[in-house]
Design a protein around this motif. Structure first.
Motif, PDB file in Angstrom:
ATOM      1  N   UNK A   1       4.930  -1.279 -13.911  1.00 42.33           N
ATOM      2  CA  UNK A   1       6.145  -1.267 -14.723  1.00 42.33           C
ATOM      3  C   UNK A   1       6.794  -2.652 -14.665  1.00 42.33           C
ATOM      4  N   UNK A   2       6.063  -3.662 -15.171  1.00 41.38           N
ATOM      5  CA  UNK A   2       6.504  -5.049 -15.102  1.00 41.38           C
ATOM      6  C   UNK A   2       7.721  -5.326 -15.989  1.00 41.38           C
ATOM      7  N   UNK A   3       7.891  -4.538 -17.029  1.00 41.90           N
ATOM      8  CA  UNK A   3       8.985  -4.781 -17.965  1.00 41.90           C
ATOM      9  C   UNK A   3      10.332  -4.310 -17.428  1.00 41.90           C
ATOM     10  N   UNK A   4      10.315  -3.514 -16.356  1.00 44.34           N
ATOM     11  CA  UNK A   4      11.561  -3.001 -15.777  1.00 44.34           C
ATOM     12  C   UNK A   4      11.399  -2.923 -14.256  1.00 44.34           C
ATOM     13  N   UNK A   5      11.384  -4.066 -13.586  1.00 35.54           N
ATOM     14  CA  UNK A   5      11.082  -4.091 -12.147  1.00 35.54           C
ATOM     15  C   UNK A   5      11.982  -3.188 -11.312  1.00 35.54           C
ATOM     16  N   UNK A   6      13.266  -3.175 -11.611  1.00 35.05           N
ATOM     17  CA  UNK A   6      14.203  -2.393 -10.809  1.00 35.05           C
ATOM     18  C   UNK A   6      13.920  -0.901 -10.862  1.00 35.05           C
ATOM     19  N   UNK A   7      13.236  -0.454 -11.918  1.00 35.44           N
ATOM     20  CA  UNK A   7      12.926   0.970 -12.072  1.00 35.44           C
ATOM     21  C   UNK A   7      11.483   1.299 -11.705  1.00 35.44           C
ATOM     22  N   UNK A   8      10.764   0.331 -11.139  1.00 40.47           N
ATOM     23  CA  UNK A   8       9.327   0.512 -10.907  1.00 40.47           C
ATOM     24  C   UNK A   8       9.020   1.427  -9.735  1.00 40.47           C
ATOM     25  N   UNK A   9       9.781   1.319  -8.665  1.00 41.34           N
ATOM     26  CA  UNK A   9       9.529   2.139  -7.480  1.00 41.34           C
ATOM     27  C   UNK A   9      10.308   3.438  -7.630  1.00 41.34           C
ATOM     28  N   UNK A  10       9.579   4.559  -7.763  1.00 37.67           N
ATOM     29  CA  UNK A  10      10.191   5.830  -8.134  1.00 37.67           C
ATOM     30  C   UNK A  10       9.680   6.963  -7.238  1.00 37.67           C
ATOM     31  N   UNK A  11       9.931   6.907  -5.941  1.00 39.90           N
ATOM     32  CA  UNK A  11       9.440   7.976  -5.075  1.00 39.90           C
ATOM     33  C   UNK A  11       9.892   9.354  -5.539  1.00 39.90           C
ATOM     34  N   UNK A  12       8.948  10.267  -5.544  1.00 41.54           N
ATOM     35  CA  UNK A  12       9.173  11.680  -5.842  1.00 41.54           C
ATOM     36  C   UNK A  12       9.535  11.949  -7.302  1.00 41.54           C
ATOM     37  N   UNK A  13       9.539  10.927  -8.154  1.00 36.93           N
ATOM     38  CA  UNK A  13       9.862  11.102  -9.561  1.00 36.93           C
ATOM     39  C   UNK A  13       8.603  11.450 -10.355  1.00 36.93           C
ATOM     40  N   UNK A  14       8.760  12.214 -11.409  1.00 37.96           N
ATOM     41  CA  UNK A  14       7.614  12.627 -12.221  1.00 37.96           C
ATOM     42  C   UNK A  14       6.906  11.445 -12.866  1.00 37.96           C
ATOM     43  N   UNK A  15       7.627  10.353 -13.113  1.00 39.01           N
ATOM     44  CA  UNK A  15       7.051   9.192 -13.795  1.00 39.01           C
ATOM     45  C   UNK A  15       6.602   8.086 -12.838  1.00 39.01           C
ATOM     46  N   UNK A  16       6.457   8.384 -11.575  1.00 36.85           N
ATOM     47  CA  UNK A  16       5.989   7.368 -10.632  1.00 36.85           C
ATOM     48  C   UNK A  16       4.553   6.970 -10.971  1.00 36.85           C
ATOM     49  N   UNK A  17       4.258   5.677 -10.841  1.00 36.07           N
ATOM     50  CA  UNK A  17       2.914   5.220 -11.216  1.00 36.07           C
ATOM     51  C   UNK A  17       2.310   4.280 -10.173  1.00 36.07           C
ATOM     52  N   UNK A  18       2.801   4.341  -8.951  1.00 37.92           N
ATOM     53  CA  UNK A  18       2.258   3.497  -7.903  1.00 37.92           C
ATOM     54  C   UNK A  18       3.367   2.816  -7.124  1.00 37.92           C
ATOM     55  N   UNK A  19       2.999   2.220  -5.976  1.00 33.19           N
ATOM     56  CA  UNK A  19       4.024   1.603  -5.151  1.00 33.19           C
ATOM     57  C   UNK A  19       4.246   0.143  -5.541  1.00 33.19           C
ATOM     58  N   UNK A  20       5.354  -0.397  -5.063  1.00 30.36           N
ATOM     59  CA  UNK A  20       5.692  -1.805  -5.272  1.00 30.36           C
ATOM     60  C   UNK A  20       5.543  -2.522  -3.941  1.00 30.36           C
ATOM     61  N   UNK A  21       4.765  -3.590  -3.939  1.00 28.74           N
ATOM     62  CA  UNK A  21       4.484  -4.344  -2.718  1.00 28.74           C
ATOM     63  C   UNK A  21       5.708  -5.176  -2.342  1.00 28.74           C
ATOM     64  N   UNK A  22       5.989  -5.255  -1.048  1.00 32.17           N
ATOM     65  CA  UNK A  22       7.124  -6.039  -0.585  1.00 32.17           C
ATOM     66  C   UNK A  22       6.815  -6.799   0.690  1.00 32.17           C
ATOM     67  N   UNK A  23       7.815  -7.521   1.174  1.00 35.74           N
ATOM     68  CA  UNK A  23       7.695  -8.276   2.419  1.00 35.74           C
ATOM     69  C   UNK A  23       9.011  -8.173   3.174  1.00 35.74           C
ATOM     70  N   UNK A  24       8.966  -8.481   4.455  1.00 41.11           N
ATOM     71  CA  UNK A  24      10.194  -8.479   5.230  1.00 41.11           C
ATOM     72  C   UNK A  24       9.916  -8.320   6.709  1.00 41.11           C
TER      73      UNK A  24
END
Length: 417
Positions: free
Chosen positions: A217-240
């Motif tokens: 979901x590159x066009x809407x990064x803030x909405x890309x990580x959607x745990x437990x949502x019907x429209x989830x399509x994979x995880x977003x990689x992070x660091x920290x």
């Protein structure tokens, strides 16, 4: 179960939503997303070009130029988080000679990660092909998995047991359990424990994209990580990096330290099923949750909040939900369950440590952060995932779930003190 309490007295963090503990916490409570287009390299040609990057982090503000050049980013992040945690715990180091402070020989470090210095490895391969003479003589010592733990020990001058374990995405939670073991066994009085990872690199993203694991979901990064949502399509990689100061309650009292929470116990199990997919039956996760409750002497009804693994992949979120229902029964529907990954993405080796910090601050403040982007719950995802808005609620008992590639399941039980 030991009668000796082990507590967390300090917290430090560098995450995609904040460069310290409190800014991270406030961003999570506000439902702020740290997911954005990748800046570390040109990802425009890749199927996934978004990530949870730590923003505005300047290693030169922490380290002199020589140390900065000789260390990898995952170590630099760990040093920053560890310094904050030690300052938060008001931990000063002395010596065996009786000088003021905790004996440095009795302070250990457990700093886990999942993928080591992948950024340094990729850079060195490019240098090798271009001109072997440009490969740093410190390449090996900067990227090996134990280096963040060792760099933190060097930076702080602690000389107790120093270890690093790689349990994929369960690494950060296991650090707390290993710290607890070192304290209960008498091998250390204080342990600086947590997780760190920084592997936002072309090869890593190409591999994960080819696996089909990442949200596109590159066009809407803030909405890309959607745990437990019907429209989830994979995880977003992070660091920290997230680091805790862990010690016995008795030791904390003796030096006037304020505990955030008790590390009451936990458990580690294996699916023995697949190298990347969780067992859809959830048997390994169920076993880890049950054993963690038993090891900590905690009844299911005493848990108020679960900081979920909640990756935003179809199989993980479904399997975790089933496992929670299986273990907690009717009480599963009374629990608050949320996933910080909806805001920061998956911090891999640091993910479980972040979840532990979330539990500590939830206990302190009586607030549970939300799972953002949860508009329509997915199939069978019928628990209370604290959708989109933080909630004020008392948290006396909490659990952290962490499930890693290879089928490693780690669960920690945390309690108010």
């Amino acid at each position: 179960m030991s009668s000796q309490q082990v507590v967390v007295t300090g917290l430090g963090a560098l995450t995609p939503v904040g460069n310290d503990r409190e800014s991270t916490w406030q961003a999570l409570l506000a439902g702020t997303s740290g997911i954005a287009p990748i800046t570390r390299f040109d990802a425009s040609a890749l199927p996934t070009s978004i990530a949870g990057e730590v923003k505005g982090f300047d290693p030169a503000a922490l380290l002199d130029r020589k140390r900065e050049r000789r260390s990898a980013r995952f170590s630099q992040l760990a040093i920053g988080a560890a310094r904050e945690a030690v300052a938060d715990a008001r931990l000063t180091l002395g010596g065996e000679d009786g000088s003021e402070g905790v004996d440095a020989e009795r302070v250990g470090v457990v700093l886990n990660n999942a993928v080591a210095g992948m950024d340094g490895i990729e850079q060195a391969v490019d240098q090798m092909h271009a001109d072997p003479r440009t490969v740093s003589p410190y390449f090996v010592s900067s990227v090996i998995p134990n280096m963040p733990a060792c760099e933190v020990a060097i930076d702080l001058g602690v000389r107790g047991p120093v270890t690093a374990s790689a349990l994929a995405c369960a690494s950060g939670v296991y650090a707390l359990l290993e710290a607890r073991r070192l304290i209960l066994s008498g091998e250390a009085d204080v342990v600086i424990a947590g997780g760190t990872d920084s592997a936002i690199t072309p090869v890593m993203f190409t591999g994960l994209s080819n696996m089909g694991a990442l949200s596109r979901r590159n066009d809407d990064p803030a909405a890309a990580s959607r745990p437990f949502d019907a429209d989830r399509d994979g995880f977003v990689f992070g660091e920290g990096a997230v680091v805790c100061v862990v010690e016995s309650a008795e030791h904390a009292r003796a030096r006037g330290a304020r505990p955030y929470m008790e590390v009451a116990g936990g458990a580690l199990t294996s699916d023995a099923f697949h190298v990347s997919a969780p067992d859809p039956s959830g048997a390994g996760a169920v076993s880890a949750m049950r054993k963690a409750l038993r090891a900590s002497g905690t009844e299911a009804r005493d848990i108020d909040y679960i900081c979920a693994h909640g990756t935003s992949t179809r199989i993980n979120d479904l399997t975790e939900t089933r496992a929670i229902r299986d273990v907690y029964g009717a009480h599963a529907y009374d629990l608050a369950v949320s996933s910080p990954k909806s805001m920061v993405g998956h911090l891999i080796g640091a993910a479980g440590a972040l979840s532990a910090m979330v539990c500590a601050l939830a206990i302190r403040d009586g607030m549970v952060p939300p799972t953002i982007n949860l508009d329509t719950p997915g199939e069978e995802c019928d628990l209370d995932y604290v959708p989109n808005t933080a909630r004020r609620t008392e948290v006396r008992g909490a659990a952290v779930n962490a499930f890693g590639f290879g089928g490693q399941n780690c669960v920690a039980v945390l309690r108010a003190v």
